[in-house]
Design a protein around this motif. Structure first.
Motif, PDB file in Angstrom:
ATOM      1  N   UNK A  73       0.871  -1.263   0.131  1.00  0.00           N
ATOM      2  CA  UNK A  73       0.336  -0.299  -0.585  1.00  0.00           C
ATOM      3  C   UNK A  73       0.441   1.394   0.399  1.00  0.00           C
TER       4      UNK A  73
ATOM      5  N   UNK B 168      -6.813  -7.528 -12.925  1.00  0.00           N
ATOM      6  CA  UNK B 168      -5.681  -8.577 -11.932  1.00  0.00           C
ATOM      7  C   UNK B 168      -5.807  -9.777 -13.208  1.00  0.00           C
TER       8      UNK B 168
ATOM      9  N   UNK C 244      -6.052  -1.079   5.318  1.00  0.00           N
ATOM     10  CA  UNK C 244      -5.806   0.082   5.631  1.00  0.00           C
ATOM     11  C   UNK C 244      -6.605   1.092   4.115  1.00  0.00           C
TER      12      UNK C 244
ATOM     13  N   UNK D  89     -11.203   3.028  -6.588  1.00  0.00           N
ATOM     14  CA  UNK D  89     -10.025   3.384  -7.084  1.00  0.00           C
ATOM     15  C   UNK D  89      -9.055   1.972  -6.811  1.00  0.00           C
ATOM     16  N   UNK D  90      -9.158   0.820  -6.448  1.00  0.00           N
ATOM     17  CA  UNK D  90      -8.638  -0.582  -6.847  1.00  0.00           C
ATOM     18  C   UNK D  90      -8.702  -1.065  -7.941  1.00  0.00           C
TER      19      UNK D  90
ATOM     20  N   UNK E 228      -2.044  -9.373  -0.496  1.00  0.00           N
ATOM     21  CA  UNK E 228      -2.438  -8.250  -0.048  1.00  0.00           C
ATOM     22  C   UNK E 228      -3.761  -7.029  -0.618  1.00  0.00           C
TER      23      UNK E 228
ATOM     24  N   UNK F 238      -4.633   2.330 -10.985  1.00  0.00           N
ATOM     25  CA  UNK F 238      -5.631   2.145 -10.705  1.00  0.00           C
ATOM     26  C   UNK F 238      -4.771   1.200  -8.818  1.00  0.00           C
ATOM     27  N   UNK F 239      -4.918   1.337  -7.886  1.00  0.00           N
ATOM     28  CA  UNK F 239      -4.296   1.073  -6.254  1.00  0.00           C
ATOM     29  C   UNK F 239      -3.855  -0.267  -7.092  1.00  0.00           C
ATOM     30  N   UNK F 240      -5.054  -1.064  -7.393  1.00  0.00           N
ATOM     31  CA  UNK F 240      -5.052  -2.737  -7.463  1.00  0.00           C
ATOM     32  C   UNK F 240      -3.998  -3.423  -8.173  1.00  0.00           C
ATOM     33  N   UNK F 241      -3.734  -2.211  -9.389  1.00  0.00           N
ATOM     34  CA  UNK F 241      -2.675  -2.646 -10.406  1.00  0.00           C
ATOM     35  C   UNK F 241      -1.486  -3.495 -10.339  1.00  0.00           C
TER      36      UNK F 241
ATOM     37  N   UNK G  81      -0.128  -5.380  -7.614  1.00  0.00           N
ATOM     38  CA  UNK G  81      -0.751  -6.461  -6.470  1.00  0.00           C
ATOM     39  C   UNK G  81      -0.442  -8.022  -7.728  1.00  0.00           C
ATOM     40  N   UNK G  82      -1.084  -7.318  -8.683  1.00  0.00           N
ATOM     41  CA  UNK G  82      -0.570  -9.122  -9.966  1.00  0.00           C
ATOM     42  C   UNK G  82       0.780  -8.071 -10.052  1.00  0.00           C
ATOM     43  N   UNK G  83       1.390  -7.205  -9.958  1.00  0.00           N
ATOM     44  CA  UNK G  83       2.721  -7.350 -10.736  1.00  0.00           C
ATOM     45  C   UNK G  83       3.559  -7.656 -10.054  1.00  0.00           C
ATOM     46  N   UNK G  84       3.811  -7.146  -8.725  1.00  0.00           N
ATOM     47  CA  UNK G  84       4.159  -7.625  -7.238  1.00  0.00           C
ATOM     48  C   UNK G  84       3.746  -9.542  -7.396  1.00  0.00           C
TER      49      UNK G  84
ATOM     50  N   UNK H 130      -1.209 -14.611  -2.833  1.00  0.00           N
ATOM     51  CA  UNK H 130      -0.644 -13.348  -2.777  1.00  0.00           C
ATOM     52  C   UNK H 130      -1.595 -12.141  -2.930  1.00  0.00           C
ATOM     53  N   UNK H 131      -2.107 -12.391  -3.719  1.00  0.00           N
ATOM     54  CA  UNK H 131      -2.865 -10.813  -4.486  1.00  0.00           C
ATOM     55  C   UNK H 131      -3.615 -10.934  -3.360  1.00  0.00           C
TER      56      UNK H 131
ATOM     57  N   UNK I 269      -4.844  -3.835   1.550  1.00  0.00           N
ATOM     58  CA  UNK I 269      -5.001  -3.261   1.102  1.00  0.00           C
ATOM     59  C   UNK I 269      -5.938  -2.329   1.813  1.00  0.00           C
TER      60      UNK I 269
ATOM     61  N   UNK J  42      -3.281  -8.319 -16.531  1.00  0.00           N
ATOM     62  CA  UNK J  42      -1.766  -8.406 -15.661  1.00  0.00           C
ATOM     63  C   UNK J  42      -1.031  -8.999 -15.296  1.00  0.00           C
ATOM     64  N   UNK J  43      -2.331 -10.634 -15.103  1.00  0.00           N
ATOM     65  CA  UNK J  43      -0.888 -12.114 -15.267  1.00  0.00           C
ATOM     66  C   UNK J  43      -1.239 -12.410 -16.282  1.00  0.00           C
TER      67      UNK J  43
END
Lengths: 112, 251
Positions: free
Chosen positions: A31, B71, B43, B64-65, B36, A46-49, A51-54, B32-33, B40, B74-75
């Motif tokens: 975060x 997801x 928080x 915002x997420x 996380x 976007x905030x969630x973007x 996490x898949x990258x990590x 993990x996702x 998030x 991006x994967x």
């Protein structure tokens, strides 16, 4: 061509580079990284973007996770770059510079 | 006023949707996702003041997420580890399918189950579009319209949608889609041009994220419409698109 689509594709490609670059300066919570990335001008994600990258960077062993337990809060994942991550970052940065140089050359040609 | 039930509900729905969307992720990546995102959400929630603990602010956090499709997108690149995993997974599926096959043959032979009956039962539960705005085939839509809406006959999974289309005949979007509180109507903020026709798909063969909480996808639907021109006259729509819309919507 749709400008918004192009921007999204560009941002996706750059996310991995930016995340590795950020982690090369030290450990971050997920975060915390989102909040830092949101302050970079022109790089609104976007905030969630992130996490898949990590997750993918971890699968590829470019980052590692350390779970940190706080006495007054939940367990949080702290991310750090690995040696393989640093090498990848070097390659990506060099390639990115080449791309910028090429575009600068083309742009300079346009303004003549 | 605090309403932690609302918060818990929308968080669990969002996480379930992410879980469902990550079909190509390895078990570790998925865990993990989800972990996380949970941290998030926690928080973000703790950053809200008492006055901000409302349904609208909770929705904003999820907006915002970003949409759950992000997801998966991006994967989508397969890592070598995942290929290795998939190699073993193939053997697992072969064994599993063989097992299921034996059970199915047995079940069919004693007449307990019929594949077509199950399919029919599932088909009857599929959500269907009951209303859209603009209505399909309307050729005089106000170009100042700022929202496209689709209403289903039953509650849908929150934060999950497949507005399908692209190119010059898909509307320019001006924000994230959102569901109403009943989760039957989904709204897409848009900006339209006068004298222009648009094709907006609601699910398709490939994209099925308009679905119920039990992952039953809605039947595909097409919102083909055109905005009135500057003088308020109807705009022509190509006949093949009209035919295709009729075909999709009559299924």
């Amino acid at each position: 061509m749709n400008f918004n689509n192009w921007k999204i594709q560009l941002r996706k490609g750059l996310l991995e580079l930016v995340v590795l670059k950020l982690l090369s300066s030290g450990q971050f919570y997920g975060y915390e990284m989102v909040k830092t990335l949101k302050t970079i001008k022109g790089f609104s994600i976007r905030e969630g973007n992130i996490y898949p990258i990590l997750a993918r960077l971890k699968t590829d062993k470019l980052v590692v996770i350390e779970q940190q337990v706080s006495p007054d809060g939940p367990v949080r994942n702290s991310y750090a770059i690995t040696e393989a991550g640093r090498l990848m970052l070097e390659k990506m940065t060099a390639h990115w510079k080449d791309v910028i140089e090429t575009i600068d050359t083309l742009t300079a040609g346009d303004t003549k | 006023m605090k309403d932690t039930n609302d918060w818990k509900q929308i968080c669990s729905e969002y996480l379930a949707n992410v879980d469902a969307a990550l079909v190509n992720a390895t078990v570790e990546e998925k865990q993990q996702i989800l972990n996380d995102i949970t941290i998030h959400l926690n928080e973000r929630y703790h950053e809200l003041s008492d006055e901000e603990q409302t349904w609208e602010h909770y929705q904003q956090i999820l907006t915002d997420l970003g949409p759950v499709e992000d997801y998966a997108e991006l994967l989508n690149e397969k890592s070598p580890d995942k290929k290795k995993f998939q190699k073993h997974r193939k053997a697992f599926w072969i064994l599993l399918c063989a097992g299921i096959g034996c059970v199915s043959v047995l079940a069919c032979s004693i007449g307990f189950f019929s594949h077509s009956a199950i399919k029919k039962a599932r088909e009857s539960k599929r959500p269907v579009v009951v209303k859209t705005f603009p209505a399909a085939l309307d050729r005089t839509v106000d170009p100042d319209t700022t929202e496209i809406t689709v209403t289903f006959d039953q509650p849908m999974m929150n934060f999950s949608w497949s507005w399908v289309g692209g190119g010059e005949h898909f509307p320019e979007t001006t924000g994230q889609p959102r569901y109403d509180k009943e989760r039957t109507t989904c709204t897409l903020p848009v900006k339209l041009k006068p004298g222009h026709w648009y094709w907006v798909g609601i699910n398709s063969e490939k994209f099925v994220y308009f679905q119920t909480a039990k992952h039953i996808p809605a039947k595909p639907y097409a919102i083909l419409f055109a905005t009135a021109d500057k003088n308020g006259n109807p705009t022509e729509i190509p006949i093949d698109y009209i035919e295709e819309t009729k075909r999709v919507n009559s299924k």
